[in-house]
Scaffold this motif. Sequence first.
Motif, PDB file in Angstrom:
ATOM      1  N   SER A 177       0.862  -1.182   0.000  1.00 50.73           N
ATOM      2  CA  SER A 177       0.000   0.000   0.000  1.00 50.73           C
ATOM      3  C   SER A 177       0.894   1.226   0.000  1.00 50.73           C
ATOM      4  N   ALA A 178       0.657   2.118  -0.956  1.00 51.05           N
ATOM      5  CA  ALA A 178       1.454   3.339  -1.069  1.00 51.05           C
ATOM      6  C   ALA A 178       0.554   4.468  -1.536  1.00 51.05           C
ATOM      7  N   GLY A 179       0.506   5.540  -0.767  1.00 53.32           N
ATOM      8  CA  GLY A 179      -0.341   6.666  -1.135  1.00 53.32           C
ATOM      9  C   GLY A 179      -1.804   6.302  -1.222  1.00 53.32           C
ATOM     10  N   GLY A 180      -2.216   5.257  -0.491  1.00 53.37           N
ATOM     11  CA  GLY A 180      -3.612   4.830  -0.527  1.00 53.37           C
ATOM     12  C   GLY A 180      -3.950   3.897  -1.663  1.00 53.37           C
ATOM     13  N   GLU A 181      -2.996   3.569  -2.526  1.00 58.66           N
ATOM     14  CA  GLU A 181      -3.218   2.658  -3.648  1.00 58.66           C
ATOM     15  C   GLU A 181      -2.563   1.316  -3.353  1.00 58.66           C
ATOM     16  N   LEU A 182      -3.265   0.227  -3.696  1.00 61.47           N
ATOM     17  CA  LEU A 182      -2.719  -1.107  -3.512  1.00 61.47           C
ATOM     18  C   LEU A 182      -2.002  -1.579  -4.771  1.00 61.47           C
ATOM     19  N   SER A 183      -0.939  -2.326  -4.571  1.00 54.55           N
ATOM     20  CA  SER A 183      -0.169  -2.894  -5.673  1.00 54.55           C
ATOM     21  C   SER A 183      -0.878  -4.097  -6.260  1.00 54.55           C
ATOM     22  N   ASN A 184      -0.249  -4.743  -7.231  1.00 59.36           N
ATOM     23  CA  ASN A 184      -0.696  -6.057  -7.691  1.00 59.36           C
ATOM     24  C   ASN A 184      -0.545  -7.053  -6.555  1.00 59.36           C
ATOM     25  N   ALA A 185      -1.392  -8.076  -6.546  1.00 59.16           N
ATOM     26  CA  ALA A 185      -1.347  -9.108  -5.510  1.00 59.16           C
ATOM     27  C   ALA A 185      -0.372 -10.202  -5.919  1.00 59.16           C
ATOM     28  N   VAL A 186       0.617 -10.481  -5.059  1.00 56.67           N
ATOM     29  CA  VAL A 186       1.611 -11.512  -5.326  1.00 56.67           C
ATOM     30  C   VAL A 186       1.684 -12.433  -4.113  1.00 56.67           C
ATOM     31  N   SER A 187       2.605 -13.379  -4.138  1.00 57.80           N
ATOM     32  CA  SER A 187       2.775 -14.272  -2.997  1.00 57.80           C
ATOM     33  C   SER A 187       4.252 -14.472  -2.710  1.00 57.80           C
ATOM     34  N   ILE A 188       4.537 -14.874  -1.465  1.00 61.08           N
ATOM     35  CA  ILE A 188       5.889 -15.211  -1.044  1.00 61.08           C
ATOM     36  C   ILE A 188       5.829 -16.540  -0.304  1.00 61.08           C
ATOM     37  N   PRO A 189       6.672 -17.526  -0.683  1.00 61.93           N
ATOM     38  CA  PRO A 189       6.711 -18.784   0.065  1.00 61.93           C
ATOM     39  C   PRO A 189       7.439 -18.590   1.389  1.00 61.93           C
ATOM     40  N   ILE A 190       6.817 -18.983   2.481  1.00 56.87           N
ATOM     41  CA  ILE A 190       7.399 -18.852   3.813  1.00 56.87           C
ATOM     42  C   ILE A 190       7.433 -20.239   4.446  1.00 56.87           C
ATOM     43  N   ALA A 191       8.614 -20.678   4.864  1.00 53.51           N
ATOM     44  CA  ALA A 191       8.786 -21.976   5.507  1.00 53.51           C
ATOM     45  C   ALA A 191       9.010 -21.785   6.999  1.00 53.51           C
ATOM     46  N   ALA A 192       8.749 -22.826   7.751  1.00 46.53           N
ATOM     47  CA  ALA A 192       9.037 -22.786   9.183  1.00 46.53           C
ATOM     48  C   ALA A 192      10.546 -22.715   9.391  1.00 46.53           C
ATOM     49  N   GLY A 193      10.950 -22.168  10.535  1.00 44.20           N
ATOM     50  CA  GLY A 193      12.369 -22.024  10.823  1.00 44.20           C
ATOM     51  C   GLY A 193      13.124 -23.331  10.679  1.00 44.20           C
ATOM     52  N   GLY A 194      14.271 -23.305   9.979  1.00 46.85           N
ATOM     53  CA  GLY A 194      15.099 -24.484   9.801  1.00 46.85           C
ATOM     54  C   GLY A 194      14.676 -25.386   8.657  1.00 46.85           C
ATOM     55  N   GLN A 195      13.547 -25.082   7.999  1.00 49.97           N
ATOM     56  CA  GLN A 195      13.063 -25.903   6.892  1.00 49.97           C
ATOM     57  C   GLN A 195      13.491 -25.295   5.555  1.00 49.97           C
ATOM     58  N   ASP A 196      13.894 -26.149   4.597  1.00 47.90           N
ATOM     59  CA  ASP A 196      14.326 -25.635   3.290  1.00 47.90           C
ATOM     60  C   ASP A 196      13.239 -25.752   2.233  1.00 47.90           C
ATOM     61  N   THR A 197      12.033 -26.177   2.635  1.00 43.65           N
ATOM     62  CA  THR A 197      10.884 -26.250   1.733  1.00 43.65           C
ATOM     63  C   THR A 197       9.653 -25.785   2.483  1.00 43.65           C
TER      64      THR A 197
END
Length: 706
Positions: free
Chosen positions: A392-412
């Motif tokens: 969110s910048a200046g009240g406008e939303l960007s395109n919707a994307v994703s980020i893969p998040i793993a639990a600590g110590g996991q490589d997948t």
Amino acid sequence: IGGGTASTPIGDGGPATSAYIGVAKDVALDPAGNLYIAGSGGGVVRVRKVAPATGLTTQPSSLSFSYTIGGASPANQTVSVTSSGAASTFTATATTTSGGNWLTVTPTSGTTPASLTVSVNPAGVPGGVYQGAVTLNGGGSSLTFSVTLTVTGAGAPVFSASTVQNALGYQSKLAPDTFFVIFGSAMGPANIVVAAAPYLAALAGTSVTFTPVAGGAPIPAKMYYTVAGQIAGLLPSAIAPGTYAVRVTYNTLTSAPQNVTVVARSFGIATANSSGTGTAQATIGNVNGGVSLTRFTKGSTAFNGLNWTLSPAHPGDTLVLWGTGGGADAANDGGGTSGDQTQAGAFSVIVSGRAIKPLYAGASSGYPGLWQINFTLPADTAPDCFASVLVSAGGELSNAVSIPIAAGGQDTCTDPLLSKDALNALDGGGTIALGGFGIAKTTLTTTQILSPGAPASTITANQEIISGGIALYTAAEYAAIYAGIKIDACAIQDRTAVATVKNPASPEGYLNLGSPTAGGPGFGSGVALPVMSSNPGPVYGYLAPSGTIVGGGRYTVSSTGGTGVGAFNGAVTFPTTFAVTGWDSLNTIDRSRPLALSWTGGTGQVYIVGSSTAVLGKDATDTNILHTVTFTCQVPASQGSYTIPAAVLSYLPPASIEAYLNSGSAILAVETVNSEPFTAPLVSGGQASSAGFSATLSYARNLTVQ
């Protein structure tokens, strides 16, 4: 001679080559051209009459059209159709082998003698020679004549259906200091030309201007690259917010204008697929010195002389989103930076609905138009292969994307539906197969007002169906299912696009399952599920009569296999009871107030799905531009109630049940869903990543959103 025998002669009214004659004795020809053949066999003398062939002929036997890009469309041409002998009925079909559907023939049927009008629509077809054909079928024969279209000349640049867009996020609003992209034809040379910084106002004969609609002098953009079908440039920081008429000039010829809105900030996040969807092309500051990219699984890749580490992010990591459209920064026009603008631009990174204040949000030194947003994932961030991310910048939303998040110590990262092998396939640019079937019973209430002042008419009906298929998804397509705004138990998809443009969450296609069948109470031992839709692949289904599905019944779906998926069997139990309290009196959604819903019964999960669509206008091809918002709230059925936050409803565009207004439409559905998995083996090897059979008992109605 011919078919049959003396005791069982055949051939009356059919082709002469199939008629029984026996032993030919004599022949004669009358003035009309009819041939008579006398023959005998089995003690019987027969005379066969052979009428002249009624084959089709055309004059001329082929057609050619020529078109200069930017000029007037070629004039229609006429073809005469005749047949030898008696009059013959025929059908006419036009096809093309390249260049799109530029060929048309009218009428599509007739009786000889007749005239056909052949026309071409070469708009948007690039230079070249294209082949088509018109095929006539009738009178026991088939005839095809060729049609050639030759397109020459650069002509004036022409915008395609898409408007001017952010070059990384592909949203339609631009900001100062933004790289933009324009798609079309005749916009530049045949081979791409890429400029080096500092960028200039013209490149290889291509230039772009932004002229204020409210009045004022044209503002030249700085050109980054140009090629016939696509150009990109940098919008200078000096441009003010407003509406602008954009024109492209190539070799002194200028396009018609295309309007675009410029706002103070409209950040577009770079993604791995370079299309503004799916996994963000984000780096992890604390991994390999920042020479890293977020991916589902651990790996590495060599690029631009560096060895990049591939890895999911982890709670506590510092990530960098790269993009364009952060806002005006005069220093960055020349490659410098004015530093952090987090506070000035009210920047916020929203991860799975949680707002995170960036450590830095500003232009990246040395790269005009490139911005970076540095932020740290909180230590208690939940692991998720498809964690939704927006800026969110200046009240406008960007395109919707994703980020893969793993639990600590996991490589997948881990996903409830996908194995590590499936995630590896997605990381490698491949596809995964998943889907299944659903059996659904919906009580649908439709209210309409068809003309001004007319009373509303309401119809309630039960719809019962079994349908489904196994689909192929890329990483971006699968991620788009989950991407969007998260508020409480609800996920929101907000999309503005031309009606004909593919939804980012739509699959690549569907696999052939052979001839699936379904069984259970009301269906007997099995009912065939024919193909309901074949674009972009087979989706199977059967619309059952009302009252067929039995609550508490056990239903099955199976197939002996097809060319894409082998034999499979699935089963599910249909919900027994489910009722939404006060459903009949729900006619309006007030976007400023929360909406409380309660129910009785149900099994598994309850989904509350709302969707509203507004028609914003039309593009250059007269196709509707639609603003569609869909929200899905998921809660356990045992909860018995849920209140949709006003923050969710506020995203819905207004909609009316008055059809004559053509102002859009809205629908709300509340459904209980029970699902059971099954195994679907792939003919190509392995199994579908996820397959299941779901049973849905739902209530749906159209309503007013105000």
